[in-house]
Structure formats: C-alpha cells, structure tokens
Design a protein around this motif. Structure first.
Motif, PDB file in Angstrom:
ATOM      1  N   GLY A 213       0.335  -1.224  -0.189  1.00  0.00           N
ATOM      2  CA  GLY A 213       0.296   0.333   0.244  1.00  0.00           C
ATOM      3  C   GLY A 213       0.686   1.497   0.361  1.00  0.00           C
ATOM      4  N   ILE A 214       2.388   1.080   0.419  1.00  0.00           N
ATOM      5  CA  ILE A 214       2.635   2.558   1.082  1.00  0.00           C
ATOM      6  C   ILE A 214       3.253   3.104  -0.569  1.00  0.00           C
ATOM      7  CG2 ILE A 214       2.967   2.107   2.842  1.00  0.00           C
ATOM      8  CD1 ILE A 214       6.046   1.420   2.729  1.00  0.00           C
ATOM      9  N   ALA A 215       3.636   1.854  -1.679  1.00  0.00           N
ATOM     10  CA  ALA A 215       4.130   2.253  -2.306  1.00  0.00           C
ATOM     11  C   ALA A 215       3.387   3.616  -3.388  1.00  0.00           C
ATOM     12  CB  ALA A 215       4.025   1.180  -3.386  1.00  0.00           C
ATOM     13  N   TYR A 216       2.222   3.450  -3.038  1.00  0.00           N
ATOM     14  CA  TYR A 216       1.797   4.708  -3.576  1.00  0.00           C
ATOM     15  C   TYR A 216       2.063   6.048  -2.870  1.00  0.00           C
ATOM     16  CZ  TYR A 216      -1.028   1.301  -6.084  1.00  0.00           C
ATOM     17  OH  TYR A 216      -1.874  -0.198  -6.619  1.00  0.00           O
ATOM     18  N   ILE A 217       2.745   5.778  -1.896  1.00  0.00           N
ATOM     19  CA  ILE A 217       3.483   7.503  -1.105  1.00  0.00           C
ATOM     20  C   ILE A 217       3.961   8.414  -1.723  1.00  0.00           C
ATOM     21  CG2 ILE A 217       4.018   8.254   0.987  1.00  0.00           C
ATOM     22  CD1 ILE A 217       1.554   7.462   2.326  1.00  0.00           C
ATOM     23  N   ARG A 218       4.918   7.494  -2.551  1.00  0.00           N
ATOM     24  CA  ARG A 218       5.473   8.812  -3.171  1.00  0.00           C
ATOM     25  C   ARG A 218       5.004   9.728  -4.227  1.00  0.00           C
ATOM     26  NH1 ARG A 218       9.155   7.249  -7.784  1.00  0.00           N
ATOM     27  NH2 ARG A 218       7.111   5.913  -8.374  1.00  0.00           N
ATOM     28  N   ASP A 219       4.069   8.822  -4.389  1.00  0.00           N
ATOM     29  CA  ASP A 219       2.866   9.576  -6.151  1.00  0.00           C
ATOM     30  C   ASP A 219       2.629  10.741  -5.499  1.00  0.00           C
ATOM     31  OD1 ASP A 219       4.585   8.108  -8.036  1.00  0.00           O
ATOM     32  OD2 ASP A 219       2.420   7.251  -8.287  1.00  0.00           O
TER      33      ASP A 219
END
Length: 631
Positions: free
Chosen positions: A469-475
């Motif tokens: 889920g946190i892979a989307y944080i960068r964007d």
C-alpha cells in the motif's frame, strides 16, 4: 502417466497411491516418467494499471479538505479509511507546509515526441502479429519509455521525456519473439524489452543518441504457466507473468515460487531475472538466481536454451548466467523453468519492539547465527516506525482509545523505551508446524535476550502488508511538493550500523549545503539477512517547492548517499540493479579488466547493439555527470 491434456493433476494423485499399494509400503513411491502437466490458461484480467503513477488506476492517495488522507479503492488493508495523521506527520518530518491547500498539480500527459516511422518494418510485423499487437499510441509509447524512479515520474507529470519508443509490440509466444528479432535486425530497428516497468534505475530510458526506430517489446501477454511438475517441483513459466498472477495460479495447485519483491503485483518473472532480483522472503526461498533452473533467451546470435533441466550441473560456462542482471542488454527472456515449494502448512506473523536500531541489528545477527531465520524479518528504524503509526486510521470509541494508551504506557513506561529511538521488527514465519514453532521459540528467546518486547501478530501482518500500500505514497508526496525515492545496499554485519549513520549524516550535510527547503527526509530498514551481512533499504526525500530543478537536486543528494555507501563498505546495489542511475559508479566496483570483459561479451552477443538499452555500462565508458544522471 504423463498428462498433457490440460487437466490439472493434483498432488496425491492416483499414480502415487497405486504405486504405494503395489509396493506394500506405507510411503508412496516416486512416480516415474514425464510427470508434467499443462494447466488451463487463466481468465483474462480486467485490472487496469495506471499510466501516470504507481500501481492500479483505481488506487491513489488523496488529501481531503479536512487534512486527512484516503487511499482510494478497496485493495489494501489501509484502503478507503481516513488517515488523519499522515500529512501532518510528513509536514513535520520535512519541516514544510504539506497539506490540502498546497498542491503541485500534475500535468499529465506531457508533450510526447513523435514516433519514427518505418512502413516496411510494420508491414513485416503484421505478417505474423494481429492488429492489437502493435501500437504507436503516444501514451502507450510514453509508458514503455520510463520506469519508476522519482525523476521519471516527475518528468511525465511536470516536464517531458525527450525520447520514447516509436512502436510498442505485444508478442504472445516464443516464436513471435524470434520472428520479431529477425524483423528488427533486417530493418535496422532497435529493441528494448519491457516487463512490468517497475525499475528504479532508469533502465528503460532511451539514450538521446539513438537515431534508429525503437521497438518496446511488452512481454506481459506472454504470461502463461506452460507446465507444472508437482513431483519434481518445477514449472515452466512465460517471462511476462506478473508476480500477482504467477502466485495466484501456482497456489491453485498447492505451490508457491516464494519470490515476493516489494513490486510483486506488477513486476514480471523476466524482469526479476534481468535485474537479479531479491524478495522479502528470500531467507526461506532464496533469491532469483537460486530459484531459476533454466531459461529461453532470444539473442542476436540465436536462441539460448537447453533440452532439459537438472537439479545442479557443472557444464562449463553456462550462457544462462549472463542473463542474471543483464538488464535488457543481451536479448529477450521468453520462458524460465523455476523451482516450486509447497504452500506452507503454517503461516504466522509477529513483531518485536527494540529500544533502538542498533539493538535490532544485534538481534538480527544473533538470529542469523541461530539457524532459525524466518521467511521474512525486517527491522524498521524509528522514522519508519512512526511512519507506520501515521498510516493508522483514527481511533474510534473509548475501548480502542484506552487500548492504545495502555499499549503506549507498557512500551514507554514499563519497558522504558524512548518513543523517538525505538525500532520495530516485523516477522513472517512460514513452513511446517514444527519449523514455525522452532523458529518462533528461538526468535522470541533471542529477542528477549536483546531487550525486545513482543508487539503481536496483528502488527506484524499489518507491517508486512503495508509494503504494497505504501508504494503509492511517493506519488502523493509529488502532488504536495515533496520529491522522494528509495535505494538499497548490502553490507557486512560489522559495518552496517556505521554505514547507516554515515549515510544519514552525509545526506543531512548535503541537504544543508545545497540550501534546500525544510529538513531532509531519511529513513531505513534492515531487510534480508545473510551469513556475511545484511541489506539496508533507504528512503530519501525533501520539500521541493521553490527549487529550480528538483530532479537534479534529488539526483545530487542520492549520488552523495551512494558515494558514502561505497566508502562505508556497502554494495552498489543489492537488488535494484544498475540501469543508468548507477553506471557512473561501475569503475568503483569493478576492475578495468572486468568491465572490458563485460563490454566484449556484449560486443560478441550483440555487435550491432540491437538491444539498445545501454544499461550497466556494457556499451562503453561508464562515467556520467550528475546532469546526465538527473536527465
């Protein structure tokens, strides 16, 4: 009896039982002959991936007017719930005004370069490819021209990409790839293989000097399991299979490959081989080079393949070895034969709280020596611990709030842990009941000897699953003026803590010297363990509003971090690979003789540079300026 009818033959088949009855033994005999079967093709997926950011199109973080953050969709355990603390926490760490009203609006799609044309080449391709297997659609070409470095995503959202593929091709079989390579060679085109497009090394960036028509070969329609052998625990799988589909299909027959990188949902088997990848459960199942028994590769010199597979061989220099870490330079991987493992009888999660990261490192060292290392054990530093806390939904109800306060009191008052120093291990146990019980007993004993405190299975599971889920944080951070990215290294045990601290000091020093706004964001976790050392995975970022060139500034900051990693005894990369971002450091990690050997291998396999990715420095001198790295 062999069964190639397309009907799955389950474990514990009639053949085994009949053989056992004939022998009179209570143990089944090993079946003989060809024990492979061909599973039916899975139904086509209707999942849509994003063209302008990480992951699925229906999933992204959004900041609400009240300041809370929501991950859209329902895919993850943090989806569709209000996260009131996330943006305030980020703002505090960066000492910068991140929030709903301070938005860096993306401008996707950017200006996309026009495609080079070659009508004769396209006509030759149409002789064996269907209409929907070719496209020069600008957005589709753009997507195959970049990976997922922060600089690349910043470029497609706020700037432009100067060179993208001219044509995208979607082969559906090994034979189509063979013919594609022949056509490209005949018509003077260049080829760049495309798997999941998840790399963070700029491996897909096309050199601006490339004047030929460039074909991006998207392998993801080659995603079938061609055969499974449940007796010998092997499978032959097409290289375009993504991790999420590969794992779900193997599970239907009671097996797993066990390879779970952070990018599992979107990266492909061929990509794992080409980057020499590692997964979160490496401790139990091994790295990609441990899992792959054989492969088919289409090169300009012909097809690299073998008639059969053996458990282990000594057969001289095996050409397949060149493909691990080849990064698209030598050819296209079309299939691979991989090891399989039975789905674990038991899977349990756990977590342990330590007073600080140094203690967590000592725990990992003792655990590795014990022989009881679980499938996954990762120790997060204090910043990542608080990051995880910020990703929790608001507590509702008196009971939930009271429970949270009691837990905090036990950790900080009873154990005396400083909440701004403590570190947390998240653990995944997999195996037989006996294996897991032994690992749990040993691990928690060692943790106790190091002053650790059990944090519970729920926290361990949540910590492991949060990875996806946190892979989307960068964007999300890009849209609020912060730029960030990850990088990694492996390092001997005795140098690990020194390396972590040196990198932190170096990036703080560089951030200040460059006059960047706010405070630098720096955090790390200890991930895979080896007999000789440990992997450290870093996240680095800063607030970029007002910075003339955020991408170049980040590149300079990460360049400094990588210099410090090498100076402190760490590796250039553990599993991300080299691509173009790290190739300027190749002279620091290889002798000139070694680099010359790699260049000569490239020249022998691909003298005309048909495979034109130009990664890892195999095409010539490897020195790059920082401006070139930040391209």
């Amino acid at each position: 009896m062999a069964d190639h009818s397309g009907t799955p033959r389950p474990q514990g088949s009639e053949t085994r039982n009949e053989a056992s009855e004939r022998s009179g033994s209570k143990y089944p005999e090993v079946p003989t002959g060809d024990t492979r079967f061909t599973p039916p093709a899975p139904a086509p997926s209707n999942e849509v991936e994003s063209l302008e950011g990480w992951g699925f199109e229906d999933t992204r973080f959004v900041v609400k007017p009240d300041g809370s953050t929501v991950l859209t969709g329902t895919r993850y355990n943090i989806s569709n719930v209000a996260l009131p603390d996330l943006m305030p926490w980020f703002a505090g760490k960066l000492a910068s005004p991140l929030g709903y009203d301070n938005r860096n609006e993306p401008h996707y799609p950017p200006e996309i370069p026009a495609a080079r044309k070659n009508d004769k080449l396209v006509a030759a391709l149409r002789e064996f490819l269907a209409e929907d297997q070719l496209t020069d659609d600008p957005k589709q070409r753009l997507r195959r021209g970049h990976g997922h470095t922060g600089g690349e995503i910043w470029a497609i959202r706020y700037r432009k990409v100067d060179r993208v593929p001219d044509l995208v091709v979607f082969p559906r079989s090994h034979d189509e790839v063979v013919r594609l390579v022949e056509v490209a060679t005949k018509h003077g085109a260049a080829i760049i293989p495309f798997g999941g497009g998840t790399n963070v090394t700029e491996a897909l960036r096309i050199p601006l000097s490339e004047e030929r028509l460039v074909i991006a070969v998207d392998m993801r329609q080659m995603n079938r399991i061609l055969w499974i052998d449940t007796v010998n625990r092997m499978a032959c799988i097409e290289a375009g299979a993504t991790g999420r589909h590969l794992m779900s299909e193997l599970a239907k027959y009671g097996f797993t490959m066990g390879h779970e990188p952070d990018s599992l949902e979107f990266s492909t088997l061929g990509g794992w081989i080409a980057t020499n990848a590692s997964g979160m459960k490496k401790n139990r199942y091994g790295n990609i080079e441990d899992l792959v028994l054989d492969m088919q590769v289409i090169t300009p010199q012909g097809i690299v393949e073998r008639p059969q597979q053996a458990p282990r061989e000594s057969v001289g220099v095996n050409p397949r070895q060149y493909m691990f870490g080849s990064e698209g330079n030598f050819g296209i991987i079309t299939t691979a034969v991989v090891k399989l493992f039975p789905l674990p009888e038991v899977q349990r999660y756990g977590s342990v709280i330590f007073p600080d990261l140094k203690t967590g490192l000592s725990f990992l060292y003792a655990l590795q020596k014990s022989g009881a290392v679980p499938a996954s054990v990762r120790v997060m530093d204090n910043t990542q611990f608080h990051f995880g806390q910020a990703l929790k939904p608001a507590k509702h109800g008196l009971a939930a709030k009271l429970k949270s306060e009691i837990e905090k009191a036990v950790v900080t008052k009873l154990k005396g842990f400083d909440p701004y120093k403590l570190a947390v291990a998240t653990i995944v146990f997999e195996g037989s009941k006996e294996e897991v019980e032994f690992q749990e007993k040993t691990l928690y004993r060692i943790a106790g000897e190091h002053g650790g405190m059990k944090g519970g299975g729920a926290n361990g599971e949540r910590g492991y699953q949060l990875t996806f889920g946190i892979a989307y944080i960068r964007d999300l951070t890009f849209e609020h003026w912060a730029i960030a990215e990850s990088f990694e290294t492996s390092v001997p045990w005795s140098r690990a803590m020194d390396l972590y601290e040196r990198v932190q000091r170096r990036v703080e020093k560089e951030h200040a010297a460059m006059g960047l706004p706010g405070k630098v964001f720096f955090t790390g976790r200890l991930t895979q363990v080896y007999q000789t050392g440990v992997v450290i995975y870093f996240y680095l970022g800063f607030y970029a509003k007002g910075v003339a060139d955020p991408v170049a500034a980040y590149a300079a900051l990460e360049h400094a971090a990588r210099e410090e990693i090498l100076a402190a005894g760490g590796s250039l990369s553990h599993h991300h690979g080299i691509g173009k971002i790290r190739r300027g450091f190749m002279n620091d990690v290889y002798s000139e003789g070694a680099l010359a050997l790699n260049r000569k291998v490239k020249a022998a396999i691909d003298p005309d540079n048909l495979f034109a990715a130009s990664n890892s420095g195999v095409n010539g001198p490897v020195a790059l300026t920082r401006d070139e790295e930040a391209h």
